[in-house]
Design a protein around this motif. Structure first.
Motif, short mmCIF file in Angstrom:
data_model
loop_
_atom_site.label_atom_id
_atom_site.label_comp_id
_atom_site.label_asym_id
_atom_site.label_seq_id
_atom_site.Cartn_x
_atom_site.Cartn_y
_atom_site.Cartn_z
N GLN A 44 -5.29 27.77 -70.80
CA GLN A 44 -5.55 29.16 -71.17
C GLN A 44 -6.93 29.35 -71.81
O GLN A 44 -7.60 30.34 -71.56
CB GLN A 44 -4.47 29.64 -72.15
N HIS A 45 -7.32 28.40 -72.65
CA HIS A 45 -8.58 28.54 -73.39
C HIS A 45 -9.39 27.25 -73.25
O HIS A 45 -8.89 26.16 -73.60
CB HIS A 45 -8.32 28.80 -74.88
N ARG A 54 -6.86 29.88 -64.86
CA ARG A 54 -7.35 31.16 -64.35
C ARG A 54 -8.79 31.41 -64.78
O ARG A 54 -9.41 32.37 -64.34
CB ARG A 54 -6.47 32.30 -64.86
N ARG A 55 -9.30 30.56 -65.64
CA ARG A 55 -10.65 30.75 -66.19
C ARG A 55 -11.68 30.08 -65.28
O ARG A 55 -11.39 29.15 -64.53
CB ARG A 55 -10.72 30.15 -67.59
N TRP A 104 -0.33 38.88 -64.79
CA TRP A 104 -1.68 39.07 -65.34
C TRP A 104 -1.68 39.65 -66.74
O TRP A 104 -2.75 39.81 -67.35
CB TRP A 104 -2.48 39.99 -64.41
N SER A 107 -3.39 37.44 -69.42
CA SER A 107 -4.83 37.32 -69.21
C SER A 107 -5.56 38.58 -69.67
O SER A 107 -6.62 38.50 -70.31
CB SER A 107 -5.13 37.06 -67.73
N THR A 115 -5.49 38.75 -73.49
CA THR A 115 -6.41 37.79 -74.10
C THR A 115 -7.86 38.23 -73.92
O THR A 115 -8.66 38.18 -74.86
CB THR A 115 -6.21 36.40 -73.48
N ALA A 116 -8.20 38.65 -72.70
CA ALA A 116 -9.58 39.08 -72.44
C ALA A 116 -9.98 40.23 -73.35
O ALA A 116 -11.13 40.32 -73.81
CB ALA A 116 -9.74 39.48 -70.97
N ARG A 123 -14.75 35.96 -65.66
CA ARG A 123 -14.40 34.62 -66.15
C ARG A 123 -12.90 34.40 -66.15
O ARG A 123 -12.42 33.28 -66.00
CB ARG A 123 -14.96 34.42 -67.56
N PHE A 124 -12.12 35.48 -66.29
CA PHE A 124 -10.66 35.38 -66.28
C PHE A 124 -10.08 35.56 -64.87
O PHE A 124 -8.86 35.63 -64.71
CB PHE A 124 -10.06 36.44 -67.21
#
Length: 613
Positions: A287-288, A310-311, A415, A418, A421-422, A482-483
């Motif tokens: 995730q990060h 996904r990044r 999604w 994501s 978070t974004a 980026r995501f």
């Protein structure tokens, strides 16, 4: 320390297995070949057509393994191997009962694998019992005065815990999905890990099948004996990574650290040692990027690391090979739906159109196919429901407890994390409104100039509750890129693309109070872009305005006619003229007649080609 014969549980297991092999009426070679074929089939389409040499090798390995089990010299290393055999020799048996017997036998620490007085039986994989941390010597030498003389292979506790038997697996590797399609990324990944290209990173939007590509490779590496240690880590947080590493350290070294950070450091140090063990670490759904700071496995000739995420941040890809994972091709979508729907012509009516509607997204196709089967529909019937604006995507997915292929969430929820978070990252609070704007426009290409229009920047500032500049908006677009929520194509006048299903999910989640402002900002931005780009003919910019305004009209948002009626009739007429003249007929029913007449007369009196600014 004397070591006795195989335990009662082990002998009982061997006797039962021998009986069922005899009852099956097959030779041991025939049983081994059937098991090998089934194993290849379960690994999916990439490996279910083995070469003759691969099949012969696998058959020989299984024949030797079954012989050891029947002789009481060994036990299956996991329930999966056991159930493969039972599926051939005792298909009507109760799996639960066999797993219970297997667990009873495995719990016995007085079970001897063999002694030096007997020739070591041939083994399909090298099974070694560790007796001391990081020690690869499989034997225990016992002096004469200890009651036995010789060298033995046996289960001997290390630091209070039973040692592991190599090869060893940690974590649950997802099973291959039903009707899996061969993907280009499969071959790129295999070629990358066969070389010295470092840790490959499988990157793509949620739902494209990154985890499945990684799991197929992991299963293949394990089943073919290519690795001695396989660690599958669900890398959704740093704590999850530390916990998995600490467990692996305890298994590999025999030392349990109550502090997972220390345990993780011990594991990374062990991976770097020249012990000769071949290992594969899979970090799934990272995730990060920062969660792997100081936790990347070392680069050594005997080890490989694979990440799915996904990044696509530079921090992840620097010095590593990025392997983009895209949606299915139209051919893969067609083959997948045909296999899932049993090649039933009735169910497959409009299957290609359905795949196009779903943007060839593997996750969406899997859940749609399951819904079709559960509800007794055809692809055409599903499309009818898909276009029914009373239904959301969540209404068209299987129940949470009936999702296919062990999916953890529906397409709607895929999604959500994501996006959330974004929106918390810099520029804080802009990712969601920018995505909501993009959800109203053309998925195949939105000019980045739309997002830097004055009315869009004003809208974003209102949503963020602070001053916002064009740089902030551009940074938010790159953040979404980026995501993998949008894709920025810098080669064609900075075009932004977004998957049509992401658009629908975002539109359905947008708060009703925000929609009027969204529609108003988008129409103003397109109008400004159209006037700025006027050149007397269909320039690229004009075509982009046409496609995006047509996409906006297709959303059928109720605020569209309200906004057009509030504009100067000539400006509204120009947008309709270049995009969809016929749309005015539907818009008229939702406008004041006087406003509708004014726009229609303006359209009629526009010069040929739509007129200038």
């Amino acid at each position: 320390m004397p070591i006795g014969p195989p335990s009662t549980f082990t002998r009982a297991f061997a006797t039962a297995l021998t009986t069922h092999c005899q009852t099956a009426g097959l030779t041991q070679r025939q049983i081994a070949e059937r098991i090998a074929r089934e194993q290849f089939r379960q690994r999916g389409s990439r490996y279910d057509r083995p070469t003759d040499a691969e099949l012969i090798k696998a058959t020989e390995q299984w024949a030797k393994t079954i012989s050891r089990w029947k002789n009481g010299d060994a036990l299956p290393r996991d329930p999966g191997d056991l159930l493969l055999v039972l599926g051939v020799v005792h298909p009507e048996g109760t799996a639960k009962d066999w797993i219970r017997r297997w667990n009873q036998a495995r719990k016995r620490t007085d079970f001897a694998v063999g002694t030096s007085e007997e020739p070591a039986p041939p083994q399909p994989r090298k099974l070694i019992v560790d007796e001391t941390p990081a020690d690869t010597t499989p034997a225990v030498s016992v002096s004469a005065n200890s009651g036995a003389v010789g060298t033995f292979n046996a289960l001997i506790p290390v630091n209070g815990r039973p040692p592991i038997i190599w090869p060893h697996r940690i974590g649950i590797v997802p099973a291959p999905v039903d009707c899996r399609q061969d993907r280009r990324a499969d071959h790129v990944l295999a070629a990358c890990l066969a070389g010295e290209d470092g840790a490959p990173v499988l990157s793509g939007m949620g739902g494209v099948g990154k985890t499945q590509i990684a799991s197929v490779y992991a299963h293949y590496s394990w089943d073919t004996g290519a690795v001695d240690l396989l660690v599958w880590v669900t890398a959704t947080s740093r704590d999850a990574i530390l916990t998995s590493y600490a467990q692996a350290a305890a298994d590999a070294t025999g030392i349990e650290d109550p502090n997972t950070t220390i345990g993780a450091a011990r594991f990374l140090a062990w991976l770097a040692e020249p012990h000769g063990r071949r290992w594969l670490i899979v970090l799934d759904d990272l995730q990060h990027p920062a969660d792997l700071n100081q936790l990347w496995p070392p680069t050594v000739p005997t080890g490989r690391t694979l990440v799915t995420t996904r990044r696509r941040d530079h921090a992840l890809t620097a010095g590593r090979q990025l392997i983009p994972v895209d949606v299915f091709t139209p051919q893969q979508s067609a083959a997948y739906l045909a296999d899932k729907l049993d090649h039933d012509p009735g169910r497959l009516t409009q299957a290609n159109d359905l795949a196009e509607d779903l943007g060839h997204l593997p996750l969406a196709l899997a859940q749609a196919a399951t819904y079709v089967m559960d509800q007794g529909l055809s692809c055409a019937g599903y499309r009818t429901r898909l276009t029914d604006r009373r239904r959301t995507l969540a209404d068209l997915a299987p129940e949470t407890g009936a999702l296919p292929d062990e999916h953890r969430s529906t397409i709607t929820a895929t999604w959500a994390l994501s996006i959330e978070t974004a929106d918390t990252l810099r520029p804080v609070g802009l990712a969601r409104p920018i995505l909501e704007l993009a959800a109203l426009l053309d998925p195949n290409g939105i000019p980045s100039l739309v997002f830097t229009a004055a009315k869009i920047i004003d809208f974003c500032a209102t949503r963020a509750g602070r001053s916002v500049g064009s740089d902030d908006v551009q940074d938010a677009i790159r953040l979404l890129h980026r995501f993998n929520l949008v894709t920025v194509d810098d080669t064609i006048r900075r075009i932004v693309r977004v998957h049509s299903l992401v658009q629908r999910v975002v539109r359905e989640a947008t708060h009703p109070h925000d929609k009027q402002a969204l529609v108003s900002a988008v129409i103003d931005a397109l109008s400004d872009l159209y006037h700025a780009g006027w050149a007397g003919d269909h320039t690229l910019r004009e075509l982009q305005v046409e496609a995006n305004f047509r996409a906006l009209l297709a959303t059928d948002e109720p605020h569209i006619p309200v906004k057009l009626a509030s504009m100067d009739p000539t400006s509204a007429a120009k947008l309709l003229y270049v995009s969809d003249w016929d749309a005015m007929e539907g818009l008229r029913t939702r406008m004041d007649p006087k406003d509708a007449d004014a726009i229609e007369w303006a359209m009629i009196f526009l010069p040929e080609g739509g007129g200038g600014p």
